[in-house]
Design a protein around this motif. Structure first.
Motif, PDB file in Angstrom:
ATOM      1  N   THR A   1       8.480   1.957   4.565  1.00  0.00           N
ATOM      2  CA  THR A   1       9.211   3.219   4.417  1.00  0.00           C
ATOM      3  C   THR A   1       8.535   4.228   5.335  1.00  0.00           C
ATOM      4  O   THR A   1       7.329   4.136   5.572  1.00  0.00           O
ATOM      5  CB  THR A   1       9.169   3.761   2.971  1.00  0.00           C
ATOM      6  N   SER A   2       9.322   5.153   5.868  1.00  0.00           N
ATOM      7  CA  SER A   2       8.715   6.188   6.721  1.00  0.00           C
ATOM      8  C   SER A   2       9.746   7.261   7.025  1.00  0.00           C
ATOM      9  O   SER A   2      10.894   7.175   6.582  1.00  0.00           O
ATOM     10  CB  SER A   2       8.212   5.583   8.042  1.00  0.00           C
TER      11      SER A   2
ATOM     12  N   ASN B   1       6.651   5.836  -2.306  1.00  0.00           N
ATOM     13  CA  ASN B   1       7.912   5.342  -1.747  1.00  0.00           C
ATOM     14  C   ASN B   1       7.895   3.830  -1.540  1.00  0.00           C
ATOM     15  O   ASN B   1       8.812   3.119  -1.971  1.00  0.00           O
ATOM     16  CB  ASN B   1       8.222   6.038  -0.415  1.00  0.00           C
ATOM     17  N   THR B   2       6.876   3.365  -0.900  1.00  0.00           N
ATOM     18  CA  THR B   2       6.789   1.925  -0.621  1.00  0.00           C
ATOM     19  C   THR B   2       6.609   1.146  -1.923  1.00  0.00           C
ATOM     20  O   THR B   2       7.122   0.039  -2.084  1.00  0.00           O
ATOM     21  CB  THR B   2       5.616   1.647   0.346  1.00  0.00           C
ATOM     22  N   LYS B   3       5.907   1.764  -2.854  1.00  0.00           N
ATOM     23  CA  LYS B   3       5.735   1.141  -4.177  1.00  0.00           C
ATOM     24  C   LYS B   3       7.101   0.919  -4.849  1.00  0.00           C
ATOM     25  O   LYS B   3       7.353  -0.131  -5.436  1.00  0.00           O
ATOM     26  CB  LYS B   3       4.860   2.034  -5.059  1.00  0.00           C
TER      27      LYS B   3
ATOM     28  N   ALA C   1       3.305   1.934   4.912  1.00  0.00           N
ATOM     29  CA  ALA C   1       3.946   3.051   5.611  1.00  0.00           C
ATOM     30  C   ALA C   1       2.964   3.641   6.625  1.00  0.00           C
ATOM     31  O   ALA C   1       1.755   3.442   6.504  1.00  0.00           O
ATOM     32  CB  ALA C   1       4.349   4.124   4.592  1.00  0.00           C
ATOM     33  N   PRO C   2       3.513   4.376   7.609  1.00  0.00           N
ATOM     34  CA  PRO C   2       2.610   5.036   8.564  1.00  0.00           C
ATOM     35  C   PRO C   2       2.217   6.437   8.087  1.00  0.00           C
ATOM     36  O   PRO C   2       3.019   7.152   7.462  1.00  0.00           O
ATOM     37  CB  PRO C   2       3.481   5.143   9.818  1.00  0.00           C
TER      38      PRO C   2
ATOM     39  N   TRP D   1      10.518   7.967  10.285  1.00  0.00           N
ATOM     40  CA  TRP D   1      11.262   7.389  11.417  1.00  0.00           C
ATOM     41  C   TRP D   1      10.628   6.090  11.926  1.00  0.00           C
ATOM     42  O   TRP D   1      11.328   5.220  12.440  1.00  0.00           O
ATOM     43  CB  TRP D   1      11.352   8.381  12.588  1.00  0.00           C
TER      44      TRP D   1
ATOM     45  N   TYR E   1       0.876  -1.165   0.000  1.00  0.00           N
ATOM     46  CA  TYR E   1       0.000   0.000   0.000  1.00  0.00           C
ATOM     47  C   TYR E   1       0.911   1.212   0.000  1.00  0.00           C
ATOM     48  O   TYR E   1       1.819   1.312   0.832  1.00  0.00           O
ATOM     49  CB  TYR E   1      -0.905   0.034   1.240  1.00  0.00           C
ATOM     50  N   SER E   2       0.670   2.141  -0.924  1.00  0.00           N
ATOM     51  CA  SER E   2       1.558   3.295  -1.039  1.00  0.00           C
ATOM     52  C   SER E   2       0.758   4.514  -1.466  1.00  0.00           C
ATOM     53  O   SER E   2       0.144   4.509  -2.524  1.00  0.00           O
ATOM     54  CB  SER E   2       2.644   2.976  -2.081  1.00  0.00           C
ATOM     55  N   LYS E   3       0.774   5.545  -0.622  1.00  0.00           N
ATOM     56  CA  LYS E   3       0.045   6.778  -0.978  1.00  0.00           C
ATOM     57  C   LYS E   3       0.890   7.654  -1.886  1.00  0.00           C
ATOM     58  O   LYS E   3       0.377   8.258  -2.819  1.00  0.00           O
ATOM     59  CB  LYS E   3      -0.253   7.589   0.287  1.00  0.00           C
TER      60      LYS E   3
HETATM   61  C1  LIG Z   1       0.154  12.612   5.994  1.00  0.00           C
HETATM   62  C2  LIG Z   1       1.462  11.935   6.319  1.00  0.00           C
HETATM   63  C3  LIG Z   1       1.690  11.502   7.616  1.00  0.00           C
HETATM   64  C4  LIG Z   1       2.896  10.852   7.952  1.00  0.00           C
HETATM   65  N1  LIG Z   1       3.095  10.416   9.222  1.00  0.00           N
HETATM   66  C5  LIG Z   1       4.243   9.748   9.541  1.00  0.00           C
HETATM   67  C6  LIG Z   1       4.456   9.242  10.853  1.00  0.00           C
HETATM   68  O1  LIG Z   1       3.611   9.338  11.726  1.00  0.00           O
HETATM   69  N2  LIG Z   1       5.648   8.617  11.112  1.00  0.00           N
HETATM   70  C7  LIG Z   1       6.631   8.478  10.165  1.00  0.00           C
HETATM   71  O2  LIG Z   1       7.678   7.909  10.467  1.00  0.00           O
HETATM   72  N3  LIG Z   1       6.435   8.940   8.892  1.00  0.00           N
HETATM   73  C8  LIG Z   1       5.270   9.565   8.567  1.00  0.00           C
HETATM   74  N4  LIG Z   1       5.062  10.023   7.299  1.00  0.00           N
HETATM   75  C9  LIG Z   1       6.056   9.726   6.276  1.00  0.00           C
HETATM   76  C10 LIG Z   1       5.610   8.538   5.423  1.00  0.00           C
HETATM   77  O3  LIG Z   1       5.409   7.386   6.196  1.00  0.00           O
HETATM   78  C11 LIG Z   1       6.687   8.281   4.364  1.00  0.00           C
HETATM   79  O4  LIG Z   1       6.740   9.375   3.486  1.00  0.00           O
HETATM   80  C12 LIG Z   1       6.436   7.008   3.592  1.00  0.00           C
HETATM   81  O5  LIG Z   1       7.570   6.740   2.799  1.00  0.00           O
HETATM   82  C13 LIG Z   1       5.206   7.125   2.719  1.00  0.00           C
HETATM   83  O6  LIG Z   1       5.054   5.941   2.005  1.00  0.00           O
HETATM   84  P1  LIG Z   1       4.330   5.913   0.592  1.00  0.00           P
HETATM   85  O7  LIG Z   1       5.070   6.889  -0.313  1.00  0.00           O
HETATM   86  O8  LIG Z   1       4.510   4.498   0.139  1.00  0.00           O
HETATM   87  O9  LIG Z   1       2.916   6.303   0.803  1.00  0.00           O
HETATM   88  C14 LIG Z   1       3.879  10.671   6.960  1.00  0.00           C
HETATM   89  C15 LIG Z   1       3.641  11.127   5.657  1.00  0.00           C
HETATM   90  C16 LIG Z   1       2.450  11.749   5.338  1.00  0.00           C
HETATM   91  C17 LIG Z   1       2.215  12.223   3.919  1.00  0.00           C
END
Ligand SMILES: Cc1cc2nc3c(=O)[nH]c(=O)nc-3n(C[C@H](O)[C@H](O)[C@H](O)COP(=O)(O)O)c2cc1C
Length: 134
Positions: free
Chosen positions: A80-81, A14-16, A50-51, A83, A9-11
């Motif tokens: 991915t995240s 990054n995870t994608k 991701a979170p 932290w 699942y990737s918004k």
């Molecule tokens: C709305 C939003 C909230 C996020 N909250 C957190 C968080 O609570 N902790 C964290 O480590 N990263 C957080 N991030 C960073 C994302 O987890 C990180 O960008 C991740 O790589 C997103 O994955 P995706 O691109 O696959 O969706 C947040 C990012 C967004 C856009």
């Protein structure tokens, strides 16, 4: 390697990207969990997310909740995240409560390090395959 599946699942992509690195390594395709294919049997499932504000998406949670031990032999997690490793911890909990085998080893990539994570991902895939093939 038809019994291996890569789902994510990737918004924001990054995870994608990590899922696609895994897929490249295995000559397979990475697909979004929107496939809703949790019902079809597979051997090894690479599952990533991701979170967002500290929690994984409800879709990913639902996908994990729908998996059953009879349909999946083992799961390897990636995330991915910024932290947090919370997504992995939460997925492990859901899956282990169902007695699904989840490897302790998981892949964490910082959201800003995704582009440079190919080698790290390759090593992860190699380690997981060694465990899976025993
Ligand atoms: C709305 C939003 C909230 C996020 N909250 C957190 C968080 O609570 N902790 C964290 O480590 N990263 C957080 N991030 C960073 C994302 O987890 C990180 O960008 C991740 O790589 C997103 O994955 P995706 O691109 O696959 O969706 C947040 C990012 C967004 C856009």
């Amino acid at each position: 390697m038809e019994d291996i599946r890569i789902r994510y699942y990737s918004k924001t992509g990054n995870t994608k990207k990590i899922a696609e690195y895994i897929a490249n390594e295995l000559n397979l395709k990475a697909l979004s969990i929107d496939q809703n294919d949790y019902n079809s049997p597979c051997g090894l499932l690479f599952l990533g997310g991701a979170p967002y504000a500290n929690i994984m998406s409800s879709k990913l949670r639902e996908y994990a909740n729908n998996l059953i031990k009879e349909n999946v032999k083992a799961v390897a997690l990636f995330t991915t995240s910024n932290w947090s490793r919370r997504t992995v911890r939460a997925l492990k909990k859901i899956l282990r409560e169902k007695n699904i085998l989840v490897y302790d080893e998981f892949l964490y990539v910082h959201m800003l390090a995704v582009n440079g994570a190919i080698e790290k991902t390759k090593l992860f895939v190699k380690n997981i395959l060694e465990k899976y093939k025993g």
